[in-house]
Design a protein around this motif. Structure first.
Motif, PDB file in Angstrom:
ATOM      1  N   SER A 112      -4.840   1.523   9.946  1.00  0.00           N
ATOM      2  CA  SER A 112      -3.410   1.602  10.678  1.00  0.00           C
ATOM      3  C   SER A 112      -2.908   0.125  10.727  1.00  0.00           C
ATOM      4  O   SER A 112      -3.693  -0.801  10.300  1.00  0.00           O
ATOM      5  CB  SER A 112      -3.581   1.734  12.096  1.00  0.00           C
ATOM      6  OG  SER A 112      -4.374   0.828  12.969  1.00  0.00           O
ATOM      7  N   ALA A 113      -1.719   0.145  11.107  1.00  0.00           N
ATOM      8  CA  ALA A 113      -1.164  -1.364  10.602  1.00  0.00           C
ATOM      9  C   ALA A 113       0.236  -1.167  11.484  1.00  0.00           C
ATOM     10  O   ALA A 113       0.014  -1.642  12.859  1.00  0.00           O
ATOM     11  CB  ALA A 113      -0.829  -1.564   9.058  1.00  0.00           C
ATOM     12  N   TYR A 114       1.422  -1.193  10.861  1.00  0.00           N
ATOM     13  CA  TYR A 114       2.588  -1.314  11.653  1.00  0.00           C
ATOM     14  C   TYR A 114       2.712  -0.272  12.674  1.00  0.00           C
ATOM     15  O   TYR A 114       2.418   0.686  12.205  1.00  0.00           O
ATOM     16  CB  TYR A 114       3.998  -1.311  10.551  1.00  0.00           C
ATOM     17  CG  TYR A 114       5.288  -1.253  11.374  1.00  0.00           C
ATOM     18  CD1 TYR A 114       5.715  -2.356  11.941  1.00  0.00           C
ATOM     19  CD2 TYR A 114       5.876  -0.056  11.524  1.00  0.00           C
ATOM     20  CE1 TYR A 114       6.938  -2.537  12.813  1.00  0.00           C
ATOM     21  CE2 TYR A 114       6.972   0.083  12.295  1.00  0.00           C
ATOM     22  CZ  TYR A 114       7.363  -1.025  13.036  1.00  0.00           C
ATOM     23  OH  TYR A 114       8.458  -1.211  13.714  1.00  0.00           O
ATOM     24  N   ARG A 115       3.251  -0.528  13.772  1.00  0.00           N
ATOM     25  CA  ARG A 115       3.666   0.220  14.754  1.00  0.00           C
ATOM     26  C   ARG A 115       5.123   0.138  15.266  1.00  0.00           C
ATOM     27  O   ARG A 115       5.180  -1.175  15.661  1.00  0.00           O
ATOM     28  CB  ARG A 115       2.633   0.406  15.895  1.00  0.00           C
ATOM     29  CG  ARG A 115       1.121   0.957  15.616  1.00  0.00           C
ATOM     30  CD  ARG A 115       0.383   0.888  16.982  1.00  0.00           C
ATOM     31  NE  ARG A 115      -1.074   1.071  16.683  1.00  0.00           N
ATOM     32  CZ  ARG A 115      -1.820   0.281  17.469  1.00  0.00           C
ATOM     33  NH1 ARG A 115      -1.399  -0.418  18.405  1.00  0.00           N
ATOM     34  NH2 ARG A 115      -2.938   0.290  17.183  1.00  0.00           N
ATOM     35  N   SER A 116       5.966   0.904  15.471  1.00  0.00           N
ATOM     36  CA  SER A 116       7.128   0.730  16.126  1.00  0.00           C
ATOM     37  C   SER A 116       7.150   0.551  17.654  1.00  0.00           C
ATOM     38  O   SER A 116       5.791   0.839  18.251  1.00  0.00           O
ATOM     39  CB  SER A 116       7.974   1.923  15.909  1.00  0.00           C
ATOM     40  OG  SER A 116       7.769   3.237  16.447  1.00  0.00           O
ATOM     41  N   CYS A 117       8.111   0.013  18.464  1.00  0.00           N
ATOM     42  CA  CYS A 117       7.985  -0.062  19.676  1.00  0.00           C
ATOM     43  C   CYS A 117       7.612   1.123  20.347  1.00  0.00           C
ATOM     44  O   CYS A 117       6.791   1.305  21.304  1.00  0.00           O
ATOM     45  CB  CYS A 117       9.090  -0.872  20.203  1.00  0.00           C
ATOM     46  SG  CYS A 117       9.143  -2.649  19.722  1.00  0.00           S
ATOM     47  N   LEU A 156       5.179  -6.029  -1.008  1.00  0.00           N
ATOM     48  CA  LEU A 156       4.885  -7.046  -0.133  1.00  0.00           C
ATOM     49  C   LEU A 156       3.761  -8.375  -0.765  1.00  0.00           C
ATOM     50  O   LEU A 156       3.708  -9.557  -0.390  1.00  0.00           O
ATOM     51  CB  LEU A 156       4.109  -6.680   1.298  1.00  0.00           C
ATOM     52  CG  LEU A 156       4.782  -5.610   1.843  1.00  0.00           C
ATOM     53  CD1 LEU A 156       3.997  -5.349   3.091  1.00  0.00           C
ATOM     54  CD2 LEU A 156       6.220  -6.350   2.403  1.00  0.00           C
ATOM     55  N   SER A 157       3.206  -8.049  -1.967  1.00  0.00           N
ATOM     56  CA  SER A 157       2.263  -8.844  -2.683  1.00  0.00           C
ATOM     57  C   SER A 157       1.810  -7.989  -3.901  1.00  0.00           C
ATOM     58  O   SER A 157       2.390  -6.962  -4.116  1.00  0.00           O
ATOM     59  CB  SER A 157       0.969  -8.761  -1.765  1.00  0.00           C
ATOM     60  OG  SER A 157       0.143  -7.807  -1.511  1.00  0.00           O
ATOM     61  N   GLU A 158       0.972  -8.570  -4.495  1.00  0.00           N
ATOM     62  CA  GLU A 158       0.530  -8.018  -5.879  1.00  0.00           C
ATOM     63  C   GLU A 158       0.278  -6.514  -5.822  1.00  0.00           C
ATOM     64  O   GLU A 158       0.596  -5.819  -6.611  1.00  0.00           O
ATOM     65  CB  GLU A 158      -0.658  -8.738  -6.579  1.00  0.00           C
ATOM     66  CG  GLU A 158      -1.104  -8.201  -7.934  1.00  0.00           C
ATOM     67  CD  GLU A 158      -2.304  -9.163  -8.432  1.00  0.00           C
ATOM     68  OE1 GLU A 158      -2.460  -8.867  -9.727  1.00  0.00           O
ATOM     69  OE2 GLU A 158      -2.551  -9.985  -7.843  1.00  0.00           O
ATOM     70  N   HIS A 159      -0.772  -6.334  -4.708  1.00  0.00           N
ATOM     71  CA  HIS A 159      -1.248  -4.878  -4.734  1.00  0.00           C
ATOM     72  C   HIS A 159      -0.595  -3.946  -3.585  1.00  0.00           C
ATOM     73  O   HIS A 159      -1.111  -2.915  -3.425  1.00  0.00           O
ATOM     74  CB  HIS A 159      -2.791  -4.876  -4.728  1.00  0.00           C
ATOM     75  CG  HIS A 159      -3.490  -5.595  -5.860  1.00  0.00           C
ATOM     76  ND1 HIS A 159      -3.839  -6.793  -5.846  1.00  0.00           N
ATOM     77  CD2 HIS A 159      -3.502  -5.029  -7.144  1.00  0.00           C
ATOM     78  CE1 HIS A 159      -4.285  -6.770  -6.954  1.00  0.00           C
ATOM     79  NE2 HIS A 159      -4.060  -5.888  -7.858  1.00  0.00           N
ATOM     80  N   PHE A 160       0.157  -4.547  -2.685  1.00  0.00           N
ATOM     81  CA  PHE A 160       0.539  -3.852  -1.430  1.00  0.00           C
ATOM     82  C   PHE A 160       2.082  -3.442  -1.471  1.00  0.00           C
ATOM     83  O   PHE A 160       2.950  -4.483  -1.652  1.00  0.00           O
ATOM     84  CB  PHE A 160      -0.023  -4.481  -0.433  1.00  0.00           C
ATOM     85  CG  PHE A 160      -1.530  -4.609  -0.193  1.00  0.00           C
ATOM     86  CD1 PHE A 160      -2.364  -3.655   0.095  1.00  0.00           C
ATOM     87  CD2 PHE A 160      -2.207  -5.738  -0.621  1.00  0.00           C
ATOM     88  CE1 PHE A 160      -3.594  -3.748   0.192  1.00  0.00           C
ATOM     89  CE2 PHE A 160      -3.544  -5.904  -0.550  1.00  0.00           C
ATOM     90  CZ  PHE A 160      -4.226  -4.648  -0.097  1.00  0.00           C
ATOM     91  N   PHE A 161       2.395  -2.586  -1.062  1.00  0.00           N
ATOM     92  CA  PHE A 161       3.768  -2.257  -0.442  1.00  0.00           C
ATOM     93  C   PHE A 161       3.950  -2.109   0.689  1.00  0.00           C
ATOM     94  O   PHE A 161       3.098  -1.519   1.447  1.00  0.00           O
ATOM     95  CB  PHE A 161       4.422  -1.083  -1.646  1.00  0.00           C
ATOM     96  CG  PHE A 161       4.384  -1.347  -2.912  1.00  0.00           C
ATOM     97  CD1 PHE A 161       5.210  -1.495  -3.619  1.00  0.00           C
ATOM     98  CD2 PHE A 161       3.144  -1.095  -3.636  1.00  0.00           C
ATOM     99  CE1 PHE A 161       5.463  -1.723  -5.040  1.00  0.00           C
ATOM    100  CE2 PHE A 161       3.040  -1.383  -5.002  1.00  0.00           C
ATOM    101  CZ  PHE A 161       4.227  -2.014  -5.787  1.00  0.00           C
ATOM    102  N   MET A 162       5.167  -1.778   1.432  1.00  0.00           N
ATOM    103  CA  MET A 162       5.499  -1.578   2.578  1.00  0.00           C
ATOM    104  C   MET A 162       5.032  -0.286   3.164  1.00  0.00           C
ATOM    105  O   MET A 162       4.520   0.123   4.070  1.00  0.00           O
ATOM    106  CB  MET A 162       6.903  -1.638   2.823  1.00  0.00           C
ATOM    107  CG  MET A 162       7.384  -1.826   4.037  1.00  0.00           C
ATOM    108  SD  MET A 162       6.767  -3.364   5.181  1.00  0.00           S
ATOM    109  CE  MET A 162       6.686  -2.551   6.796  1.00  0.00           C
ATOM    110  N   ARG A 163       5.310   0.702   2.286  1.00  0.00           N
ATOM    111  CA  ARG A 163       5.027   2.081   2.514  1.00  0.00           C
ATOM    112  C   ARG A 163       3.315   2.328   2.891  1.00  0.00           C
ATOM    113  O   ARG A 163       3.002   3.043   3.682  1.00  0.00           O
ATOM    114  CB  ARG A 163       5.225   3.150   1.057  1.00  0.00           C
ATOM    115  CG  ARG A 163       4.772   4.630   1.482  1.00  0.00           C
ATOM    116  CD  ARG A 163       5.075   5.311   0.374  1.00  0.00           C
ATOM    117  NE  ARG A 163       4.956   6.818   0.418  1.00  0.00           N
ATOM    118  CZ  ARG A 163       5.615   7.689   0.453  1.00  0.00           C
ATOM    119  NH1 ARG A 163       6.887   7.704   0.033  1.00  0.00           N
ATOM    120  NH2 ARG A 163       5.411   9.061   0.937  1.00  0.00           N
ATOM    121  N   ASP A 164       2.601   1.359   2.493  1.00  0.00           N
ATOM    122  CA  ASP A 164       0.910   1.191   2.711  1.00  0.00           C
ATOM    123  C   ASP A 164       0.881   1.160   4.109  1.00  0.00           C
ATOM    124  O   ASP A 164      -0.221   1.666   4.662  1.00  0.00           O
ATOM    125  CB  ASP A 164       0.249   0.480   1.891  1.00  0.00           C
ATOM    126  CG  ASP A 164       0.329   0.565   0.310  1.00  0.00           C
ATOM    127  OD1 ASP A 164       0.471   1.649  -0.128  1.00  0.00           O
ATOM    128  OD2 ASP A 164       0.556  -0.626  -0.350  1.00  0.00           O
TER     129      ASP A 164
END
Length: 223
Positions: free
Chosen positions: A74-79, A18-26
């Motif tokens: 915490s970050a992404y949450r599914s519906c 997603l950016s220089e230091h961050f991936f979706m898995r994070d």
């Protein structure tokens, strides 16, 4: 991009940078999902990646350059995960309120995208541990980054930080700060219409420069 439904496809999805230091898995781990057996995977991976990229590029990367490593609580949450959390008193707002916030892969009622992460910045907490010190960081973000909303919590000055296509620019807190009148309070630090919302707030955050190199927020600043 289809919703990942195999270990291989989820692994590949998690490797998206997603950016220089961050991936979706994070951003995919959820305590609620882990304990209650849900899969915390976006239905619309492309939208989640697009919104998450803006969160990382515009907000998390500048914060990490200045204040050191960011810890994602915490970050992404599914519906599914968010709805369960909302109905079972896990401090999750209703899905409709979390679209374009913790639910990255849904646009809000106005068709706008956004993304939220709850983070801790350990080096900041170590440098400024006293009650109300979180406002230094909040005002610096307000003056320097294109955030939409911030919401601070008592433990380790964790806070929700949101990127949104139509930023509100509002700061709220469950943890206390000391007002100019010497009152200790919680609630809304600033929002549009407050007398303190506009202008330069350097006097509120200038102490940060004693510990951190604030010039690192901008990539084009000579190092």
């Amino acid at each position: 991009m289809k919703k990942p439904e195999t270990v291989d496809s989820l692994t590949k999805f998690g490797r998206i940078r997603l950016s220089e230091h961050f991936f979706m898995r994070d951003f995919l781990f959820s305590d609620i999902a882990a304990i209650h057996g849900f899969s915390n995977i976006p239905d619309d991976p492309d939208l989640a990646v697009e919104a998450g990229t803006r969160l990382c590029e515009d907000l998390l990367e500048p914060l990490q350059r200045v204040f050191g490593r960011i810890v994602i609580r915490s970050a992404y949450r599914s519906c599914e995960v968010n709805d369960f959390g909302s109905k079972n008193k896990y401090n999750c707002a209703a899905n409709e309120r979390n679209y374009a916030a913790h639910i990255w892969d849904r646009r809000d009622a106005n068709g706008h995208m956004g993304a939220t992460a709850c983070i801790v910045i350990p080096e900041f907490v170590d440098a400024f541990p006293n009650e109300g010190a979180w406002t230094k960081l909040a005002w610096w973000i307000h003056d320097n980054l294109p955030y939409s909303s911030l919401y601070f919590f008592p433990i380790n000055f964790a806070f929700n930080i949101t990127w949104h296509e139509k930023p509100v620019r509002r700061i709220d807190s469950y943890t206390r700060w000391i007002t100019d009148a010497g009152e200790s309070k919680t609630g809304t630090l600033t929002k549009p219409g407050f007398d303190n919302h506009d202008g330069d707030h350097r006097t509120e955050w200038e102490d940060l420069s004693k510990v951190f190199d604030l010039s690192k927020a901008h990539r084009d600043t000579p190092q």
